[in-house]
Design an enzyme around this catalytic site. Sequence first.
Site, PDB file in Angstrom:
ATOM      1  N   SER A   9       0.820  -1.219   0.000  1.00  0.00           N
ATOM      2  CA  SER A   9       0.000   0.000   0.000  1.00  0.00           C
ATOM      3  C   SER A   9       0.852   1.267   0.000  1.00  0.00           C
ATOM      4  O   SER A   9       0.583   2.198  -0.755  1.00  0.00           O
ATOM      5  CB  SER A   9      -0.957  -0.011   1.191  1.00  0.00           C
ATOM      6  OG  SER A   9      -0.263  -0.155   2.402  1.00  0.00           O
ATOM      7  N   GLY A  10       1.885   1.310   0.838  1.00  0.00           N
ATOM      8  CA  GLY A  10       2.726   2.503   0.901  1.00  0.00           C
ATOM      9  C   GLY A  10       3.528   2.722  -0.370  1.00  0.00           C
ATOM     10  O   GLY A  10       3.632   3.850  -0.868  1.00  0.00           O
TER      11      GLY A  10
ATOM     12  N   GLU B 238       9.528  -4.838  -6.483  1.00  0.00           N
ATOM     13  CA  GLU B 238       8.541  -5.697  -5.815  1.00  0.00           C
ATOM     14  C   GLU B 238       8.504  -7.068  -6.497  1.00  0.00           C
ATOM     15  O   GLU B 238       8.250  -7.148  -7.698  1.00  0.00           O
ATOM     16  CB  GLU B 238       7.157  -5.049  -5.871  1.00  0.00           C
ATOM     17  CG  GLU B 238       6.010  -5.933  -5.418  1.00  0.00           C
ATOM     18  CD  GLU B 238       6.166  -6.494  -4.015  1.00  0.00           C
ATOM     19  OE1 GLU B 238       6.070  -7.717  -3.852  1.00  0.00           O
ATOM     20  OE2 GLU B 238       6.410  -5.689  -3.078  1.00  0.00           O
TER      21      GLU B 238
ATOM     22  N   VAL C 198      14.694  -7.006  -2.952  1.00  0.00           N
ATOM     23  CA  VAL C 198      15.844  -6.238  -2.463  1.00  0.00           C
ATOM     24  C   VAL C 198      16.643  -7.121  -1.506  1.00  0.00           C
ATOM     25  O   VAL C 198      16.081  -7.728  -0.593  1.00  0.00           O
ATOM     26  CB  VAL C 198      15.389  -4.964  -1.724  1.00  0.00           C
ATOM     27  CG1 VAL C 198      16.591  -4.164  -1.252  1.00  0.00           C
ATOM     28  CG2 VAL C 198      14.495  -4.116  -2.608  1.00  0.00           C
TER      29      VAL C 198
ATOM     30  N   CYS D 163      -2.030  -3.742  12.246  1.00  0.00           N
ATOM     31  CA  CYS D 163      -3.441  -3.729  12.654  1.00  0.00           C
ATOM     32  C   CYS D 163      -3.635  -4.439  13.987  1.00  0.00           C
ATOM     33  O   CYS D 163      -4.097  -5.580  14.058  1.00  0.00           O
ATOM     34  CB  CYS D 163      -4.334  -4.365  11.600  1.00  0.00           C
ATOM     35  SG  CYS D 163      -6.070  -4.006  11.918  1.00  0.00           S
TER      36      CYS D 163
ATOM     37  N   ASP E 218       4.546   0.209   7.667  1.00  0.00           N
ATOM     38  CA  ASP E 218       4.833  -0.763   8.716  1.00  0.00           C
ATOM     39  C   ASP E 218       6.322  -0.971   8.986  1.00  0.00           C
ATOM     40  O   ASP E 218       6.701  -1.398  10.076  1.00  0.00           O
ATOM     41  CB  ASP E 218       4.218  -2.126   8.356  1.00  0.00           C
ATOM     42  CG  ASP E 218       2.699  -2.080   8.278  1.00  0.00           C
ATOM     43  OD1 ASP E 218       2.121  -1.029   8.613  1.00  0.00           O
ATOM     44  OD2 ASP E 218       2.096  -3.094   7.882  1.00  0.00           O
TER      45      ASP E 218
ATOM     46  N   LYS F 269       0.346   0.334  13.124  1.00  0.00           N
ATOM     47  CA  LYS F 269       0.697   0.026  11.737  1.00  0.00           C
ATOM     48  C   LYS F 269      -0.562  -0.399  10.992  1.00  0.00           C
ATOM     49  O   LYS F 269      -0.979  -1.559  11.056  1.00  0.00           O
ATOM     50  CB  LYS F 269       1.764  -1.073  11.711  1.00  0.00           C
ATOM     51  CG  LYS F 269       3.061  -0.678  12.444  1.00  0.00           C
ATOM     52  CD  LYS F 269       4.072  -1.808  12.465  1.00  0.00           C
ATOM     53  CE  LYS F 269       5.314  -1.455  13.273  1.00  0.00           C
ATOM     54  NZ  LYS F 269       6.097  -0.357  12.706  1.00  0.00           N
ATOM     55  N   THR F 270      -1.199   0.556  10.311  1.00  0.00           N
ATOM     56  CA  THR F 270      -2.448   0.289   9.589  1.00  0.00           C
ATOM     57  C   THR F 270      -2.419   0.955   8.218  1.00  0.00           C
ATOM     58  O   THR F 270      -1.624   1.859   7.958  1.00  0.00           O
ATOM     59  CB  THR F 270      -3.664   0.841  10.358  1.00  0.00           C
ATOM     60  OG1 THR F 270      -3.603   2.284  10.343  1.00  0.00           O
ATOM     61  CG2 THR F 270      -3.708   0.349  11.795  1.00  0.00           C
TER      62      THR F 270
ATOM     63  N   ALA G 263      -4.721   2.875   7.161  1.00  0.00           N
ATOM     64  CA  ALA G 263      -5.173   4.250   7.390  1.00  0.00           C
ATOM     65  C   ALA G 263      -3.996   5.155   7.750  1.00  0.00           C
ATOM     66  O   ALA G 263      -3.934   6.313   7.329  1.00  0.00           O
ATOM     67  CB  ALA G 263      -6.214   4.281   8.503  1.00  0.00           C
TER      68      ALA G 263
ATOM     69  N   CYS H  16      -8.404   2.323  13.355  1.00  0.00           N
ATOM     70  CA  CYS H  16      -8.616   0.891  13.515  1.00  0.00           C
ATOM     71  C   CYS H  16     -10.119   0.639  13.634  1.00  0.00           C
ATOM     72  O   CYS H  16     -10.687   0.857  14.697  1.00  0.00           O
ATOM     73  CB  CYS H  16      -7.883   0.371  14.757  1.00  0.00           C
ATOM     74  SG  CYS H  16      -8.050  -1.407  14.986  1.00  0.00           S
TER      75      CYS H  16
END
Length: 450
Positions: free
Chosen positions: A53-54, A75, A118, A201, A336, A344-345, A347, A379
């Site tokens: 996501s990040g 990735e 990596v 989460c 995260d 760590k979410t 959101a 959360c």
Amino acid sequence: MTPLSAVVSGPHARLLAWFLRRGSQLAGPPQLHTAASLAARSHYEVLVLGGGSGGVTMAARMKRKVGAENVAIVEPSERHFYQPIWTLVGAGAKQLSSSGRPTASVIPSGVEWIKARVVELNPDKNCIHTDNGKEISYKYLIIALGIQLDYGKIKGLPEGFVHPKIGSNYSVKMVEKTWKALQDFKEGNAIFTFPNTPVKCAGAPQKIMYLSEAYFRKTGKRSKANIIFNTSLGTIFGVKKYAAALQEIIQERNLTVNYKQNLIEVRADKQEAVFENLDKPGETHVISYEMLHVTPPMSSPDVLKMSPVADAAGWVDVDKETLQHKRFPNVFGIGDCTNLPTSKTAAAVAAQSGILERTISLIMKNQTPTKKYDGYTSCPLVTGYNRVILAEFDYDARPLETFPFDQSKERLSMYLMKADLMPFLYWNMMLRGYWGGPAFLRKFFHLGMS
């Protein structure tokens, strides 16, 4: 499924309708990434490590700043997952297939996808190395490598997952086993665990407990179920307001919560779980189970632990307000894998992405970052098949709520947001760099309020 607009009424409904319409316009049709058409290069202005996501979100944002041809993502995975929905998958409320899409479909069009892992970071020389022997250099590096699941740190796992009665909502391979164990439950102990490490989460380990209890009630098995939450923590939740609401639910539903209990072994062939008492080192006890949900220990990815960018605990060492690395000014972290002192979410990642984009933009102009991340995270605490307590808070564990009502109450509207609106925002806006969290909505809803 009831549409969210039918639950949220008045001016809030009109705003929501506009918001969803605007989101669809901004998002546009999905574009399939064609990595094969891009020429392989060894230098990029912005190099992103991680396609979660990040990573995808920041690649989309940086593409607009420096041009797609100057951005690359490293990735290895062929599929990208929206992991927050796995709580509902494990409880049978959503299908696993709805949580994943091909990585090629979420990487921003024109951004190069380096399909590799990596294996080394060398920030002193502004380069990284991949598992296929490539050296790639950069002007700016964004580290978004996520968090590592360490099932192997529990004796008997992961091999124990071949047995029935045991599952884990944190793994794409094990989440459907949670649902199978829930369906197959007859009578006895249903155990849910929380490890003695940071986790992503932190509400998820108890969400599946509430959903399981609701399922047992629905299927007439509740009187035969002894529901146990064994957590390594000393409290049910880190924010007092929401902890108080959860304690009420725990008492009302006759749930057993044992604190400072850490899962160290699973004897899956015997259906036994072994816990250590963190308050009394060396003291252990064995509990038999009819169902076991394991939240694994987690840590920073191995490639980061021994790298120059890590702090003493192995996390990417960034400034908590700007997300810029503390020692390497052209290196940044998000999500995260960082040592940001907040939950760590996804959101949190959304909120961080807007701040980080601003930080990098100013640094590119040799200016000092001004916008500061306040630790916002969210959360959605799923407490049943149609109820959610929406916890939102900052670095100081103070509620930072978006809506003009008490979010510590269980609500259907918040469940529908968790189950339907949030996935929409994720795929169509966040991953395309258009969603930086609900701060603007918070300002709108709280206009005129002290």
